[in-house]
Design an enzyme around this catalytic site. Structure first.
Site, PDB file in Angstrom:
ATOM      1  CE  LYS A  97      95.395  36.670  74.298  1.00  0.00           C
ATOM      2  NZ  LYS A  97      94.654  36.837  73.020  1.00  0.00           N
ATOM      3  CB  SER A 178      97.261  36.736  70.328  1.00  0.00           C
ATOM      4  OG  SER A 178      95.955  37.070  70.766  1.00  0.00           O
ATOM      5  CB  SER A 202      93.563  35.970  68.829  1.00  0.00           C
ATOM      6  OG  SER A 202      94.504  36.673  68.066  1.00  0.00           O
TER       7      SER A 202
END
Length: 514
Positions: A97, A178, A202
């Site tokens: 990420k 997220s 997330s």
């Protein structure tokens, strides 16, 4: 170097039609094929990059590729031919990420233009551990900007840097956030697996609605150093993969004690092998609590949940109905709000202070707010920064209201919440639907979550939460959550593996042709 140029490079180096097919390949299969000489690490990198070049223009799952990945893969091939190394993730490409730093010449942006120059030249300890286990960092994935903390009215999966991430099962629909790009990328086989981060939902939300296994470990099992923060109380990286075993293997490569992160002091004592307990009979004799209060929000999801419960029973588990959460859990959300906003302001300032001011002029949350106002056309066109503005008004980590809220939130969610349910019902894990299927991306009405009450207490308590595919609603995946007490990570993975092996519920996406 940003994604468009790298995609062109990947297409140039793409292998011919008979090239090794990386789609849906597990870590074990990749490792076996590497060891047997059926494929090289360099060919894997080329194949994944070609797949990204083909499909990511639709999905927007990847922000940047690592221009050094191919050279690193070639080095892994040389080592393998010399029999010099025998590492668990040797030569296997992984995506991380884009709020996690790597020493590669790629910025860590958290999706924001304010961090466009944030090339730090340093590996987050979790990335250093992955490299030590042999992994190749293929690149960075898109995310909800600032890990979805900028606004209470955001659109999951959107960032100014990466655009709108889309669901590989239906590109009209959300990937959740997220860790949106990590979810879409792992589901679409853009890498062997991906790393996400979670503060509250997330990892588990994008994993569930992208048909993945996602694991939010106990806070402190994986280091947060050099990860763009929200909250030191709740933040944790974790694996996102297409099977429980892959997630466990990736977790083993990431987990460990980091002197710079006091929360990880216990991590090394737990070991790094999270696969040894993965047996099909792990549920035999287990007592599992059914969180009925976290279900009942969507008929089709409820039907799959009932089928999942039948699978658990058939696998040997005894199920205990829990109709309501303990009364002490009332007010957890309000306390969490104050904790997150206070820690966001403080922890972000600490992170920004560690970056190069010549590359990242913003040094405080107030600076980021000002940057967004100055670049409103790019940053604020779809939604605002109300949460940033609320957080900037908080009074710091010494504020008595914050100190009280932090202590009470942990106690209510953990000892008085999850632990109370486990003890009172004599169970070792709690299950519920993770949430409902993916919703349509809507810039006007924003996110439209369906359900999602399975993991909130685990997020606030810092306890492990695993989601495993339990089926699909009209072709859209939904997940089954396993929640346990602190440091019981291996048991949650074992239960999830036994369920997975009995249910065989995951269906691969059919990507849109290009």
């Amino acid at each position: 170097m940003r994604l468009p140029l790298l995609l062109a490079t990947a297409m140039f180096f793409a292998s011919p039609a008979h090239a090794y097919d990386v789609a849906e390949k597990s870590l074990d299969v990749l490792r076996a094929d590497l060891d047997a000489g059926r494929v090289t690490s360099a060919e894997l990198v080329t194949a994944y990059e070609a797949r990204i070049a083909r499909f990511d223009p639709t999905l927007h799952a990847v922000i940047a590729l690592n221009p050094q990945a191919l050279d690193q893969a070639r080095q892994a091939d040389v080592a393998r031919r010399a029999h010099a190394t025998h590492l668990p993730l040797e030569g296997i490409p992984i995506l991380i990420k884009d709020n996690i730093e790597s020493a590669d010449p790629v910025a860590t942006t958290a999706g924001s233009l304010a961090l466009a120059g944030n090339v730090t030249g340093r590996d987050a300890p979790l990335v250093a551990r992955l490299r030590a286990a042999g992994a190749i960092i293929l690149g960075k994935t898109n995310l909800s900007e600032w890990a979805n903390i900028r606004s209470n009215h955001s659109i999951s999966g959107w960032s100014a840097t990466g655009g709108q991430a889309r669901n590989p099962y239906d590109p009209r629909r959300s990937t959740c956030g997220s860790s949106a790009g990590s979810g879409a990328a792992a589901a679409a086989s853009f890498a062997a697996a991906a790393v996400g981060t979670e503060t509250d939902g997330s990892i588990t939300c994008p994993s569930a609605i992208n048909g993945l296994v996602g694991f939010k470990p106990t806070v402190g099992l994986v280091s947060r150093t050099h990860v763009v923060p929200i909250s030191h109380s709740q933040d944790t990286p974790g694996p996102m993969a297409r099977s429980v075993r892959d997630a466990a293997l990736l977790l083993g490569g990431m987990a460990g004690t980091d002197p710079a992160d006091p929360a990880t002091a216990r991590a090394d004592s737990l070991g790094h092998d999270f696969t040894s307990g993965l047996t099909p009979d792990a549920l035999k004799g287990a007592r599992i609590g059914v969180m009925r209060f976290a279900a009942g929000f969507h008929p089709e999801t409820d039907a799959l949940f009932e089928r999942a419960l039948a699978t658990l029973r058939a696998a040997g588990a005894t199920l205990v109905e829990i109709k309501a959460p303990p009364p002490a859990t009332d007010g957890v959300g309000e306390r969490e709000q104050l904790v997150l906003s206070t820690e966001l302001k403080a922890d972000m300032a600490t992170y920004l202070a560690s970056t190069d001011p010549a590359k990242v002029p913003s040094r405080t949350l107030a600076d980021l707010i000002a940057f967004n106002r100055a670049h409103a056309a790019q940053e604020l066109a779809l939604f605002g920064q109300d949460y940033f503005e609320e957080a900037d008004k908080t009074k710091g980590l010494a504020d008595p209201a914050y100190v009280k809220a932090a202590a009470e939130a942990k106690a209510k969610a953990g000892p008085e919440g999850i632990d109370r349910m486990l003890a009172d019902n004599h169970v070792t894990a709690l299950v519920a639907p993770t949430l409902g299927p993916a919703w349509l991306i809507d810039p006007v009405l924003k996110d439209n979550f369906v359900g999602g009450g399975a993991g909130g207490l685990a997020a606030v308590a810092g306890y492990p939460h695993l989601t495993v595919p339990m089926g699909a609603v009209s072709g859209l995946p939904v997940g089954l959550s396993f929640v346990g007490t602190a440091w019981d990570d291996a048991r949650m993975l074992a239960y999830g593996y036994a369920f997975e092996q009995a249910a065989h519920a995951r269906q691969a996406p059919v990507l849109p042709p290009r």
